[in-house]
Design a protein around this motif. Structure first.
Motif, short mmCIF file in Angstrom:
data_model
loop_
_atom_site.label_atom_id
_atom_site.label_comp_id
_atom_site.label_asym_id
_atom_site.label_seq_id
_atom_site.Cartn_x
_atom_site.Cartn_y
_atom_site.Cartn_z
N ARG A 14 -65.88 -34.69 -7.42
CA ARG A 14 -64.60 -34.58 -6.38
C ARG A 14 -63.73 -33.67 -7.24
O ARG A 14 -63.06 -32.71 -6.50
CB ARG A 14 -64.46 -35.65 -5.90
CG ARG A 14 -63.06 -35.54 -4.92
CD ARG A 14 -63.49 -34.76 -3.68
NE ARG A 14 -62.14 -34.82 -2.57
CZ ARG A 14 -62.10 -33.79 -1.90
NH1 ARG A 14 -63.00 -32.86 -1.72
NH2 ARG A 14 -61.14 -33.86 -0.89
N TRP A 15 -63.53 -33.96 -8.31
CA TRP A 15 -62.85 -33.34 -9.16
C TRP A 15 -62.87 -31.92 -9.36
O TRP A 15 -62.07 -31.02 -9.32
CB TRP A 15 -62.47 -33.99 -10.68
CG TRP A 15 -61.67 -33.23 -11.58
CD1 TRP A 15 -61.23 -31.99 -11.81
CD2 TRP A 15 -60.78 -34.05 -12.68
NE1 TRP A 15 -60.53 -32.13 -12.90
CE2 TRP A 15 -60.28 -33.23 -13.58
CE3 TRP A 15 -60.90 -35.47 -13.04
CZ2 TRP A 15 -59.54 -33.60 -14.51
CZ3 TRP A 15 -60.24 -35.89 -14.28
CH2 TRP A 15 -59.34 -34.96 -14.95
N LEU A 18 -62.13 -30.06 -5.91
CA LEU A 18 -61.14 -29.65 -5.73
C LEU A 18 -60.55 -28.66 -6.61
O LEU A 18 -59.79 -27.60 -6.23
CB LEU A 18 -60.15 -30.91 -6.14
CG LEU A 18 -60.23 -32.20 -5.06
CD1 LEU A 18 -59.36 -33.45 -5.54
CD2 LEU A 18 -59.72 -31.77 -3.81
N ALA A 21 -61.61 -25.38 -5.25
CA ALA A 21 -60.66 -24.62 -4.12
C ALA A 21 -59.46 -24.41 -4.30
O ALA A 21 -58.80 -23.59 -3.56
CB ALA A 21 -60.57 -26.09 -3.31
N SER A 22 -58.98 -24.55 -5.59
CA SER A 22 -57.72 -23.81 -6.05
C SER A 22 -57.77 -22.49 -6.17
O SER A 22 -58.74 -21.76 -6.40
CB SER A 22 -57.29 -24.59 -7.42
OG SER A 22 -56.03 -23.91 -8.04
N GLU A 52 -57.51 -40.96 -0.32
CA GLU A 52 -57.24 -40.80 1.07
C GLU A 52 -58.32 -41.80 1.66
O GLU A 52 -59.56 -41.07 1.90
CB GLU A 52 -57.20 -39.29 1.66
CG GLU A 52 -56.10 -38.67 1.29
CD GLU A 52 -56.10 -37.20 2.03
OE1 GLU A 52 -54.91 -36.68 2.39
OE2 GLU A 52 -57.11 -36.36 2.14
N GLU A 55 -61.99 -41.53 -0.03
CA GLU A 55 -62.02 -40.31 -0.54
C GLU A 55 -61.11 -39.93 -1.66
O GLU A 55 -59.98 -39.62 -1.23
CB GLU A 55 -62.24 -39.09 0.68
CG GLU A 55 -62.68 -37.87 -0.08
CD GLU A 55 -64.16 -37.47 -0.23
OE1 GLU A 55 -64.24 -36.04 -0.68
OE2 GLU A 55 -64.61 -38.44 0.07
N ALA A 57 -58.74 -37.61 -3.51
CA ALA A 57 -57.91 -36.35 -2.93
C ALA A 57 -57.10 -35.70 -4.08
O ALA A 57 -56.39 -34.71 -3.91
CB ALA A 57 -57.17 -36.74 -1.67
N GLY A 58 -57.21 -36.44 -5.21
CA GLY A 58 -56.24 -35.87 -6.19
C GLY A 58 -56.39 -36.70 -7.69
O GLY A 58 -56.63 -37.70 -7.69
N ARG A 86 -56.07 -31.97 -3.46
CA ARG A 86 -56.42 -31.54 -2.37
C ARG A 86 -55.51 -30.66 -1.83
O ARG A 86 -54.18 -31.08 -1.72
CB ARG A 86 -56.78 -32.27 -1.44
CG ARG A 86 -57.50 -31.75 0.08
CD ARG A 86 -57.67 -32.94 1.00
NE ARG A 86 -56.42 -33.54 1.35
CZ ARG A 86 -55.52 -33.17 2.30
NH1 ARG A 86 -55.52 -32.22 2.63
NH2 ARG A 86 -54.60 -33.95 2.56
N LEU A 89 -52.09 -31.59 0.34
CA LEU A 89 -51.83 -33.02 0.29
C LEU A 89 -50.47 -33.48 0.18
O LEU A 89 -49.76 -32.99 -0.44
CB LEU A 89 -52.72 -33.60 -1.05
CG LEU A 89 -52.62 -34.93 -1.61
CD1 LEU A 89 -53.32 -36.05 -0.35
CD2 LEU A 89 -52.87 -35.48 -2.79
#
Length: 354
Positions: A14-15, A18, A21-22, A52, A55, A57-58, A86, A89
């Motif tokens: 997940r890290w 994210l 996606a930056s 969240e 999940e 999210a950060g 995210r 966020l």
């Protein structure tokens, strides 16, 4: 809040998602592998995981000191810092610091997209970059246009090095441990020669480099590049690379061969090899230097400062850092003073060696 080694593989994925996606360049310093390596040599390293629902999210990698004073992971050697969040966020800086039991969060190379922390910056600095997204030939053409004498002279010195010392050979990803030890020796001598603090005299930095030299991950891989003349190394660099960014970290050369400018030749060959490997950006890091001015094609802003919450820890942080920062800023903003300071450091270094 967990130790870096306590993150599960799902959280790590997940890290990475994210970070992908930056909109920021994908610096290897912002990947979980870098935080893992710091965690192995810095026992106060932590990662705050923001959820969240179920999940993640950060993530905020940091180190926690006395009275809750926090600092970006690897502060002092990490060239890109911040949280991995995210997009969009809804999170407040004070809320995050309070959840981490931090009175402050210090940074010195915060990337520009870090909306949680940029408002707390005390200074903006420049990180110099080389863009090879369109290939090395395009970069070389840009160099030829902006500084034809520099490129012509450097290439001529490379040829002369080959004629007078031995055939020039470049290895982009050298795995020989002795070459890394040689580089660290050169770099330590350079620090002492210029009156700077020797980073490799700090055990945790030496151990960190050793950890990262063994790290092989798609978005964070230790990379040792070496320029040889004959069988002798004359310049080397250790840094980190992702699929798209080569973070230039520790370059040095053998002073015996200074007249051939082996450091500049090394950087040109690194740019060529990076472009061939599909890497689009070489980040030379913050701080003005003649070689960066000669090689760069652009600049990125990075920030220094600290986000704080009211309390004794925040006051202690201010007293321990802000007076020195203001003094440094005053000197840097005055070229004559900065030049005098550099000469004084070198003179002090010569006296220590005498």
């Amino acid at each position: 809040m967990v130790g870096p080694g306590e993150l599960g593989e799902g959280e790590r994925e997940r890290w990475r998602a994210l970070r992908a996606a930056s909109e920021a360049p994908r610096s290897p310093f912002m990947e979980p592998e870098f935080t893992d390596a710091v965690g192995r040599v810095r026992p106060r390293a932590r990662v705050a995981v923001v959820y969240e629902g179920r999940e993640p999210a950060g993530f905020l990698p940091y180190e926690r000191g006395p009275l809750g004073q926090g600092r970006a992971i690897g502060l002092g050697v990490s060239d890109v810092q911040g949280a991995i969040l995210r997009p969009g966020l809804g999170l407040e800086t004070g809320e995050l610091l309070r959840a981490c039991a931090l009175s402050s969060f210090a940074f010195d190379n915060l990337e520009a997209e870090q909306r949680l922390f940029v408002p707390y910056a005390a200074e903006e600095h420049t990180s110099y970059v080389i863009d090879v997204e369109k290939g090395y030939e395009t970069y070389e053409s840009a160099l030829r246009a902006q500084s034809p004498k520099f490129l012509k002279t450097t290439v001529a010195k490379e040829r002369r090095l080959g004629r007078q010392v031995g055939e020039v050979r470049f290895v982009f990803d050298e795995r020989e441990p002795a070459a890394l030890r040689t580089l660290m020796g050169w770099k330590s001598a350079q620090y002492r020669r210029t009156g700077r603090r020797d980073r490799f005299a700090q055990e945790w930095i030496t151990r960190l480099v050793g950890q990262l030299a063994r790290t092989r991950a798609p978005e964070c891989s230790g990379t040792l590049s070496v320029l040889y003349a004959g069988e002798r190394p004359v310049a080397a660099h250790f840094g980190l690379r992702s699929a798209s960014v080569l973070a230039c970290w520790f370059p040095a050369y053998d002073p015996e061969f200074a007249k051939y400018s082996p450091g500049l030749v090394l950087h040109l060959r690194m740019a060529e090899a990076a472009a061939a490997a599909g890497i689009g950006l070489l980040d030379l890091g913050r701080g003005a230097a003649e070689y960066k001015d000669a090689l760069k094609t652009g600049e990125l802003p990075v920030y220094e400062g600290a986000a704080t919450r009211p309390g004794a820890g925040a006051a202690l942080h201010w007293l321990s850092r802000e007076p020195a920062r203001r003094a440094h800023r005053y000197v840097r903003s005055r070229p004559r003073l900065a030049s005098l300071a550099a000469r004084t450091l070198k003179g002090a270094a010569r006296l220590r060696r005498a």
